[in-house]
Write a protein that holds these residues in place. Structure first.
Motif: not given
Length: 432
Positions: A229-240, A282-288
């Motif tokens: 939990k954070t006090e303010l909005p933050i930048f999150i980059d969560a990608e599969p 877990t490897t994706t085309a983006v990883d490759v």
């Protein structure tokens, strides 16, 4: 400039360390008003150290916690007052800044703190004795003995209590045997907070100690979300994606930067380590695609680079079993059950018989020491894309879809990912 610490999870692996390294480099390009520092909150495995050393990659420094410390509120004066100087020199300083305490030196060596209480006590003693002297005393004559000093790395809250229970207005601060400054009561009106960016994790129990006291500025991750939990909005980059390093590289491209040769090598290392040379499910085309682009920057062949990396891995037959298990170990609480899952990479499983007994014993110790109900460790053959599972006794083991080779040892053909393949099966088994 404010410092921002970029840290991965406890028991850091190559992805968490390399992504922190690469993201710190990017943030320092983007933001010139702050300093971004990659750190690790745990100790690397022998294999990870050997791989980074072989690639001549600097390991981020160890930072055990982000609890506020005395050093974060410590004060100092540029001007030095000598004990043999007259008190008039202190009077001039009081006229300008009205300090509650002043550090005093003797022949350049720290002697102690002089407070307004010391001066008052000296003159009151003169008055009460009826022999008030007209002369101005020397600073050293007026000083009283200091209370026990604090250490720079003492915790803020503990130091606050020490000062609140002291009759002194301030306490000296040392770093080992070296004087570094002092603190007064005003220093403890509000606790400072470290600025932190979380890499390769988002759960507090996997994070650096003291994270609940810090300002979390960003989260960069490729795991399931159970975020703090954070006090303010933050930048999150969560990608599969298969690696946090892939996310970092994509952020370079979005911001219009190409990583330097060194950073590209670091990101490629973390990427190939976490995707097991792009063989993990877990490897994706983006990883490759990202791996190919980073390999081009580094002028290397992906397969050769990956094979060279893993050739530096420590043989599990000679490793300390408990350290090996904990080198990449994650804890989860699911359906009221505390579980722990470790993973160790190897270049062969042919020597499994040489160490499986020691690993079974060590895994039970890990389970007991960490208050877990169930603990397992995957031993993954990176080259043959196969794993075995060593497990402690637990009712759900029988529901796992793997062949029992012998007591507490299961065969896992084609299984390479803890996150995508093993964890879902364990969660299903817990529900049976």
């Amino acid at each position: 400039m404010s410092k921002v610490y970029i840290t991965g999870h406890k028991n850091p692996d190559l992805d968490t360390v390399c992504s922190a390294y690469g993201y710190a480099a990017l943030k320092n390009l983007l933001d010139k008003e702050n300093e971004y520092i990659a750190v690790r909150c745990g100790h690397l495995s022998t294999s990870a150290k050997k791989i980074l050393e072989a690639l001549k990659i600097t390991v981020p420094p160890y930072m055990p916690d982000v609890y506020p410390k005395v050093k974060d509120v410590c004060l100092s004066y540029d001007k030095k007052f000598e004990a043999n100087e007259l008190l008039t020199e202190i009077a001039k300083e009081y006229k300008n800044t009205n300090p509650s305490v002043t550090p005093v030196f003797e022949n350049g060596k720290f002697k102690g703190l002089l407070s307004i209480d010391d001066i008052t006590a000296w003159y009151m003693k003169q008055i009460s004795s009826g022999t008030v002297e007209e002369r101005i005393p020397k600073i050293g004559e007026v000083m009283r003995k200091d209370d026990a000093p604090l250490q720079a790395m003492d915790l803020f809250e503990e130091a606050k209590i020490s000062l609140s229970t002291s009759v002194k207005r301030g306490l000296t601060v040392f770093d080992g045997e070296e004087y570094v400054g002092f603190v007064t009561r005003r220093c403890f009106l509000k606790a400072p907070r470290y600025n932190v960016i979380l890499m390769d994790h988002n759960e507090s129990r996997q994070s650096i100690k003291g994270i609940e006291t810090a300002n979390i500025l960003e989260i960069i991750d490729h795991h399931r979300l159970d975020a703090l939990k954070t006090e303010l909005p933050i930048f999150i980059d969560a990608e599969p994606l298969g690696s946090t390093c892939t996310i970092v590289y994509e952020l370079y491209k979005r911001k219009g930067f190409e990583p330097t040769l060194d950073v590209a090598k670091v990101l490629l290392t973390g990427m190939l380590a976490d995707t097991l040379i792009l063989k993990s499910p877990t490897t994706t085309a983006v990883d490759v695609s990202a791996a190919k682009e980073l390999a081009d920057i580094c002028s290397v062949d992906i397969s050769e680079f990956g094979a060279e990396m893993f050739s530096h891995m420590e043989s599990l037959s000679s490793a300390d079993p408990e350290k090996a298990i904990l080198s990449d170990f994650k804890r989860y609480t699911e359906k009221g059950t505390n579980i722990g899952i470790g993973q160790c990479e190897a270049t062969t499983l042919k020597d499994l018989d040489a160490y499986k007994g020691k690993f079974i014993e060590a895994l039970e110790d890990v389970r007991a020491k960490n208050g877990l109900d169930w603990a397992v460790v995957m031993i993954t053959d990176v080259m043959k894309e196969n794993s075995v599972l060593i497990t402690t006794d637990y009712r759900a083991v029988k529901y796992l879809p793997y062949k029992l080779l012998e007591s507490k040892v299961l065969d896992m053909p084609g299984v390479m990912s803890r996150k995508k393949q093993l964890l879902p099966e364990m969660l299903y088994a817990l529900g049976m």
